[in-house]
Design a protein around this motif. Structure first.
Motif, PDB file in Angstrom:
ATOM      1  N   HIS A  62       0.919  -1.125   0.009  1.00  0.00           N
ATOM      2  CA  HIS A  62      -0.164  -0.026  -0.140  1.00  0.00           C
ATOM      3  C   HIS A  62       1.084   1.313  -0.108  1.00  0.00           C
ATOM      4  O   HIS A  62       0.673   2.158  -0.818  1.00  0.00           O
ATOM      5  CB  HIS A  62      -0.764   0.183   1.341  1.00  0.00           C
ATOM      6  CG  HIS A  62      -2.094   0.902   1.357  1.00  0.00           C
ATOM      7  ND1 HIS A  62      -3.029   0.907   2.240  1.00  0.00           N
ATOM      8  CD2 HIS A  62      -2.267   1.975   0.408  1.00  0.00           C
ATOM      9  CE1 HIS A  62      -3.836   1.716   1.686  1.00  0.00           C
ATOM     10  NE2 HIS A  62      -3.470   2.425   0.777  1.00  0.00           N
ATOM     11  N   GLU A  63       1.737   1.335   0.995  1.00  0.00           N
ATOM     12  CA  GLU A  63       2.633   2.588   1.115  1.00  0.00           C
ATOM     13  C   GLU A  63       3.503   2.850   0.011  1.00  0.00           C
ATOM     14  O   GLU A  63       3.840   3.849  -0.540  1.00  0.00           O
ATOM     15  CB  GLU A  63       3.467   2.326   2.420  1.00  0.00           C
ATOM     16  CG  GLU A  63       2.594   2.243   3.687  1.00  0.00           C
ATOM     17  CD  GLU A  63       1.831   3.547   3.856  1.00  0.00           C
ATOM     18  OE1 GLU A  63       2.148   4.730   3.317  1.00  0.00           O
ATOM     19  OE2 GLU A  63       0.973   3.564   4.641  1.00  0.00           O
ATOM     20  N   VAL A  71       5.341  -2.868  -7.413  1.00  0.00           N
ATOM     21  CA  VAL A  71       5.228  -3.770  -6.342  1.00  0.00           C
ATOM     22  C   VAL A  71       4.329  -5.230  -6.917  1.00  0.00           C
ATOM     23  O   VAL A  71       3.548  -5.242  -7.462  1.00  0.00           O
ATOM     24  CB  VAL A  71       4.461  -3.251  -5.166  1.00  0.00           C
ATOM     25  CG1 VAL A  71       4.390  -4.253  -4.019  1.00  0.00           C
ATOM     26  CG2 VAL A  71       4.918  -1.916  -4.796  1.00  0.00           C
ATOM     27  N   THR A  72       5.069  -6.005  -6.594  1.00  0.00           N
ATOM     28  CA  THR A  72       4.413  -7.550  -6.851  1.00  0.00           C
ATOM     29  C   THR A  72       4.432  -8.213  -5.312  1.00  0.00           C
ATOM     30  O   THR A  72       5.773  -8.266  -4.715  1.00  0.00           O
ATOM     31  CB  THR A  72       5.257  -8.431  -7.734  1.00  0.00           C
ATOM     32  OG1 THR A  72       5.133  -7.885  -9.037  1.00  0.00           O
ATOM     33  CG2 THR A  72       4.462  -9.615  -7.832  1.00  0.00           C
ATOM     34  N   VAL A  73       3.483  -8.759  -4.847  1.00  0.00           N
ATOM     35  CA  VAL A  73       3.471  -9.415  -3.912  1.00  0.00           C
ATOM     36  C   VAL A  73       3.233 -10.996  -3.965  1.00  0.00           C
ATOM     37  O   VAL A  73       2.414 -11.367  -4.650  1.00  0.00           O
ATOM     38  CB  VAL A  73       2.120  -8.884  -2.887  1.00  0.00           C
ATOM     39  CG1 VAL A  73       1.877  -9.801  -1.594  1.00  0.00           C
ATOM     40  CG2 VAL A  73       1.978  -7.462  -2.592  1.00  0.00           C
ATOM     41  N   ASP A 118      -5.061   4.237  10.698  1.00  0.00           N
ATOM     42  CA  ASP A 118      -4.756   5.105   9.924  1.00  0.00           C
ATOM     43  C   ASP A 118      -4.798   4.226   8.351  1.00  0.00           C
ATOM     44  O   ASP A 118      -5.246   5.002   7.305  1.00  0.00           O
ATOM     45  CB  ASP A 118      -3.415   5.751   9.898  1.00  0.00           C
ATOM     46  CG  ASP A 118      -2.838   6.518   8.694  1.00  0.00           C
ATOM     47  OD1 ASP A 118      -3.384   7.445   8.638  1.00  0.00           O
ATOM     48  OD2 ASP A 118      -2.000   6.041   7.998  1.00  0.00           O
ATOM     49  N   THR A 119      -4.385   2.865   8.215  1.00  0.00           N
ATOM     50  CA  THR A 119      -4.345   2.453   7.084  1.00  0.00           C
ATOM     51  C   THR A 119      -5.902   2.103   6.692  1.00  0.00           C
ATOM     52  O   THR A 119      -6.287   2.258   5.653  1.00  0.00           O
ATOM     53  CB  THR A 119      -3.607   1.122   7.144  1.00  0.00           C
ATOM     54  OG1 THR A 119      -2.038   1.331   7.319  1.00  0.00           O
ATOM     55  CG2 THR A 119      -3.697   0.211   5.640  1.00  0.00           C
ATOM     56  N   LEU A 120      -6.634   1.728   7.701  1.00  0.00           N
ATOM     57  CA  LEU A 120      -8.112   1.175   7.355  1.00  0.00           C
ATOM     58  C   LEU A 120      -8.843   2.460   6.764  1.00  0.00           C
ATOM     59  O   LEU A 120      -9.457   2.189   5.876  1.00  0.00           O
ATOM     60  CB  LEU A 120      -8.677   0.795   8.563  1.00  0.00           C
ATOM     61  CG  LEU A 120      -8.121  -0.434   9.349  1.00  0.00           C
ATOM     62  CD1 LEU A 120      -8.837  -0.925  10.632  1.00  0.00           C
ATOM     63  CD2 LEU A 120      -8.233  -1.465   8.369  1.00  0.00           C
ATOM     64  N   ARG A 121      -8.592   3.660   7.381  1.00  0.00           N
ATOM     65  CA  ARG A 121      -9.213   5.098   6.910  1.00  0.00           C
ATOM     66  C   ARG A 121      -8.792   5.219   5.518  1.00  0.00           C
ATOM     67  O   ARG A 121      -9.470   5.969   4.753  1.00  0.00           O
ATOM     68  CB  ARG A 121      -8.918   6.158   7.711  1.00  0.00           C
ATOM     69  CG  ARG A 121      -9.497   6.018   9.054  1.00  0.00           C
ATOM     70  CD  ARG A 121      -8.885   7.333   9.726  1.00  0.00           C
ATOM     71  NE  ARG A 121      -9.829   7.213  11.019  1.00  0.00           N
ATOM     72  CZ  ARG A 121      -9.227   6.944  12.307  1.00  0.00           C
ATOM     73  NH1 ARG A 121      -7.957   6.548  12.351  1.00  0.00           N
ATOM     74  NH2 ARG A 121      -9.878   6.968  13.316  1.00  0.00           N
ATOM     75  N   PRO A 292     -11.554  -5.525   0.113  1.00  0.00           N
ATOM     76  CA  PRO A 292     -11.490  -4.351  -0.136  1.00  0.00           C
ATOM     77  C   PRO A 292      -9.965  -3.809  -0.331  1.00  0.00           C
ATOM     78  O   PRO A 292      -9.677  -2.965  -1.544  1.00  0.00           O
ATOM     79  CB  PRO A 292     -12.398  -3.444   0.631  1.00  0.00           C
ATOM     80  CG  PRO A 292     -13.218  -4.510   1.523  1.00  0.00           C
ATOM     81  CD  PRO A 292     -12.401  -5.602   1.240  1.00  0.00           C
ATOM     82  N   TRP A 293      -9.186  -4.176   0.580  1.00  0.00           N
ATOM     83  CA  TRP A 293      -7.847  -3.592   0.566  1.00  0.00           C
ATOM     84  C   TRP A 293      -7.106  -4.179  -0.923  1.00  0.00           C
ATOM     85  O   TRP A 293      -6.411  -3.470  -1.393  1.00  0.00           O
ATOM     86  CB  TRP A 293      -7.129  -4.301   1.546  1.00  0.00           C
ATOM     87  CG  TRP A 293      -5.918  -3.509   2.161  1.00  0.00           C
ATOM     88  CD1 TRP A 293      -5.325  -2.240   1.531  1.00  0.00           C
ATOM     89  CD2 TRP A 293      -5.173  -3.746   3.183  1.00  0.00           C
ATOM     90  NE1 TRP A 293      -4.252  -2.175   2.261  1.00  0.00           N
ATOM     91  CE2 TRP A 293      -4.078  -2.985   3.395  1.00  0.00           C
ATOM     92  CE3 TRP A 293      -4.939  -4.957   4.398  1.00  0.00           C
ATOM     93  CZ2 TRP A 293      -2.985  -2.966   4.124  1.00  0.00           C
ATOM     94  CZ3 TRP A 293      -4.093  -4.962   5.023  1.00  0.00           C
ATOM     95  CH2 TRP A 293      -2.964  -3.911   5.318  1.00  0.00           C
ATOM     96  N   THR A 294      -7.350  -5.559  -0.888  1.00  0.00           N
ATOM     97  CA  THR A 294      -6.658  -6.061  -2.314  1.00  0.00           C
ATOM     98  C   THR A 294      -7.232  -5.404  -3.653  1.00  0.00           C
ATOM     99  O   THR A 294      -6.317  -5.054  -4.365  1.00  0.00           O
ATOM    100  CB  THR A 294      -6.807  -7.645  -2.195  1.00  0.00           C
ATOM    101  OG1 THR A 294      -6.581  -8.403  -1.017  1.00  0.00           O
ATOM    102  CG2 THR A 294      -6.149  -8.303  -3.355  1.00  0.00           C
ATOM    103  N   ALA A 295      -8.384  -5.342  -3.491  1.00  0.00           N
ATOM    104  CA  ALA A 295      -9.018  -4.547  -4.635  1.00  0.00           C
ATOM    105  C   ALA A 295      -8.437  -3.209  -4.842  1.00  0.00           C
ATOM    106  O   ALA A 295      -8.072  -2.882  -5.729  1.00  0.00           O
ATOM    107  CB  ALA A 295     -10.619  -4.394  -4.879  1.00  0.00           C
ATOM    108  N   HIS A 296      -8.154  -2.503  -3.726  1.00  0.00           N
ATOM    109  CA  HIS A 296      -7.541  -1.377  -3.695  1.00  0.00           C
ATOM    110  C   HIS A 296      -6.165  -1.158  -4.368  1.00  0.00           C
ATOM    111  O   HIS A 296      -5.828  -0.260  -5.002  1.00  0.00           O
ATOM    112  CB  HIS A 296      -7.893  -0.393  -2.431  1.00  0.00           C
ATOM    113  CG  HIS A 296      -7.096   0.828  -2.547  1.00  0.00           C
ATOM    114  ND1 HIS A 296      -7.439   2.050  -3.169  1.00  0.00           N
ATOM    115  CD2 HIS A 296      -6.236   1.708  -1.643  1.00  0.00           C
ATOM    116  CE1 HIS A 296      -6.694   3.103  -2.905  1.00  0.00           C
ATOM    117  NE2 HIS A 296      -5.805   2.876  -1.836  1.00  0.00           N
TER     118      HIS A 296
END
Length: 601
Positions: A62-63, A71-73, A118-121, A292-296
């Motif tokens: 994310h950051e 970035v590749t995870v 902060d990340t969740l927001r 939602p995080w992965t989609a973002h």
């Protein structure tokens, strides 16, 4: 990258669920291409391989993606989230409903967390708002006792005890006030209560030097002198650390326990908290947060390689030149990048530290001595709701150190209409934090039981705490099914756990590395990494802060001066303790004990 259905043992349901990832990982699909270095266009020196898709890995992605890195995870499972992901029971959803959801354990986001919120927001939801909006407060905790002892429901808000009247500046008054609070809740002998309160206040008012130079090396059981106290004292305040923080009282450092206790006290007082003291997601964790995080992240350009298990890091000239991974089809693959972030748990990280890496950075070798424990969840799917409090229930006398919550009563969707076959009305989630103490049904520790015996034993231990005066809060006939964490598997020698939990033990701070390493392009982002802003015991908050520190170090190494820095957020420090800590710092430097330490005067 997800493999073909059934590849490498990955369940088809997970492949289908995350099948869309394949569109974002072109070039990974062919076995021939899979053996080649992965190269993408873009700025030189901006390619990052994040190894692991837990909270730490996803935070890094994310950051970094927000700052223009490629970035590749890479994740060994078919799904993201690590220990935070939901665990779905295969083939249980019918009529358009989703499969029954399970968890490693209920997912608390506490008020003293500051980095994770902060990340969740910053994770948007499709219909508007953010993932932070999916948090819902837990308003009750029940302290449950076995036998005929009365259970104590505790509202998580200033109530009859008027906690806000605590005077934090007057050490003597604070000891008496904390003692009164403990006595009001738990009715221990007054001498024990006063002693315990003094020990807590001594931790709260110790300087940093004493925290790390003395209390880090004294175990909690010895610090609270549990051996000479009553059985109730031992169960509540000795075993309590295993109930709340999955620590072992005979090995956990007094510093670590005191840090958690102080953070909880501040939450109860409403001091510096990021919202309510106790919050959970309003649905299964993956649906409310991880998906939602992965989609973002995909929208930011992050690529995912699911089913890839990293097995080796190649080192030359003080840098990682490549990583070797086992691909979903079982072939060996090469991962090329400019920068590498190891975001796998400590038990898996040490297997990557080859002799060259250990020689380059001895702190990596020190990790071999970190300890691990088990803390895993089981869910019961019931055909009618329980009559328990709508919040966390701490089963104080349970040999297996259980904490339960009727989690679906806090979810926004009606359970029967959304998950399963329409018959289960509730999901009762339980965390098991002691797998080594014999239970009450089979007289064996959890790790020596079968999965089915674990299910029956946990239910029996909960009933021993909740059934009172002939009334059954839990009815055996309500259980439609149960689901034990899939990381727990049966072997001829007992149960095996694929997801052990880092144990914060005495002196473990000395064994934990920083987010940076002596290898110039390798960084660490997981809950074993030292964190300095907020709490440093094993938690999602720690993993999130560690990732922030790893990205900051990477930005510096990459000379990415144009990128905005990654902030970390400090936990609350009571200004009223500052004077007492200053006095203690002077005493520490003079070799004197804390003023409340009667034993060492």
């Amino acid at each position: 990258m997800v493999g073909t259905p059934g590849a490498a043992g990955i369940p088809r349901r997970e492949v289908l669920r995350y099948g869309a990832a394949a569109a974002g990982t072109a070039g990974f699909g062919s076995p021939a291409l899979r053996r080649r270095p992965v190269r993408r266009g873009g700025a030189r020196g901006r390619r990052v391989a994040v190894l692991g898709a837990g909270v730490g890995g996803l935070t890094c992605a994310h950051e970094l993606a927000e700052r223009g890195f490629e970035v590749t995870v890479h994740e060994r499972r078919a799904v993201p989230g690590g220990k935070a992901r939901s665990l779905y029971v295969p083939h249980t959803g019918t009529g358009g409903r989703r499969d029954l959801p399970g968890e490693h354990g209920h997912r608390g986001v506490f008020g003293f967390y500051h980095n994770l919120p902060d990340t969740l927001r910053r994770i948007p939801l499709p219909g508007g708002g953010t993932v932070f909006d999916n948090l819902t407060p837990v308003k009750w905790i029940e302290l449950a006792r076995s036998g005929n002892r009365v259970n104590t429901p505790v509202p998580i808000r200033p109530g009859p005890l008027d906690l806000r009247r605590l005077d934090l500046a007057d050490t003597g008054l604070l000891v008496n006030t904390v003692a009164g609070l403990l006595d009001e809740l738990l009715h221990l002998p007054l001498t024990e209560t006063l002693f315990l309160a003094k020990q807590f206040v001594m931790l709260f008012t110790s300087c940093t030097e004493r925290q790390f130079g003395q209390w880090e090396y004294i175990d909690w059981w010895h610090y609270i002198q549990a051996d000479r106290m009553s059985p109730d004292y031992q169960r509540i305040w000795g075993g309590g650390v295993q109930l709340i923080q999955a620590l072992r009282p005979t090995t956990a450092s007094a510093r670590t326990v005191g840090q958690g206790a102080e953070a909880i006290l501040h939450d109860l007082l409403g001091l510096g908290s990021d919202g309510p003291a106790d919050r959970v997601f309003n649905g299964p964790t993956s649906e409310a947060w991880i998906d939602p995080w992965t989609a973002h992240l995909r929208s930011l350009g992050v690529r995912f390689a699911f089913g890839w298990s990293v097995e080796r890091l190649d080192v030359r000239g003080g840098r990682i030149t490549a990583a070797a991974a086992r691909a979903p089809d079982g072939t060996t693959a090469r991962i090329d990048a400019d920068w590498f972030v190891a975001a796998v748990p400590s038990d898996r990280a040490v297997s990557l530290w080859n002799p060259t890496l250990r020689a380059a950075d001895p702190r990596l070798a020190a990790m071999d001595r970190l300890q691990h424990t088990w803390s895993n969840g089981i869910q019961y799917f019931l055909d009618r709701p329980t009559s328990t409090v709508p919040g966390h229930i701490v089963h104080i006398d349970s040999p297996w150190k259980l904490v339960s919550i009727s989690q679906s009563r806090l979810w926004h969707a009606r359970f029967a209409d959304t998950w399963g076959n329409g018959r289960a009305q509730e999901s009762l989630s339980v965390v098991i934090s002691d797998w080594d103490t014999p239970g009450i049904l089979y007289a064996r520790p959890a790790r020596r039981c079968t999965r089915a015996e674990v299910s029956r034993e946990v239910w029996a231990q909960m009933r021993a705490h909740l059934d009172k005066n002939g009334e059954h809060a839990l009815d055996d006939t309500t259980i439609r099914s149960w689901h034990l964490d899939e990381a727990i598997t049966e072997t001829p020698d007992g149960l095996r756990n694929d997801d052990p939990y880092l144990l914060n033990s005495t002196g473990s701070w000395d064994l934990r590395p920083e987010a940076t390493t002596a290898v110039t392009n390798l960084f660490l982002a997981a809950d074993y990494v030292r964190t300095h802003s907020n709490v440093d015991f094993t938690s999602m908050e720690t993993a999130n802060e560690a990732a922030r520190r790893a990205v900051t170090a990477l930005l510096t190494a990459a000379d990415a001066g144009e990128a905005r820095p990654v902030p970390t957020f400090k936990g609350y420090e009571a200004p009223e303790f500052a004077a007492a800590k200053a006095v203690d710092r002077d005493r520490w430097r003079r070799g004197l004990p804390h003023v409340l330490d009667a034993e060492r005067r």
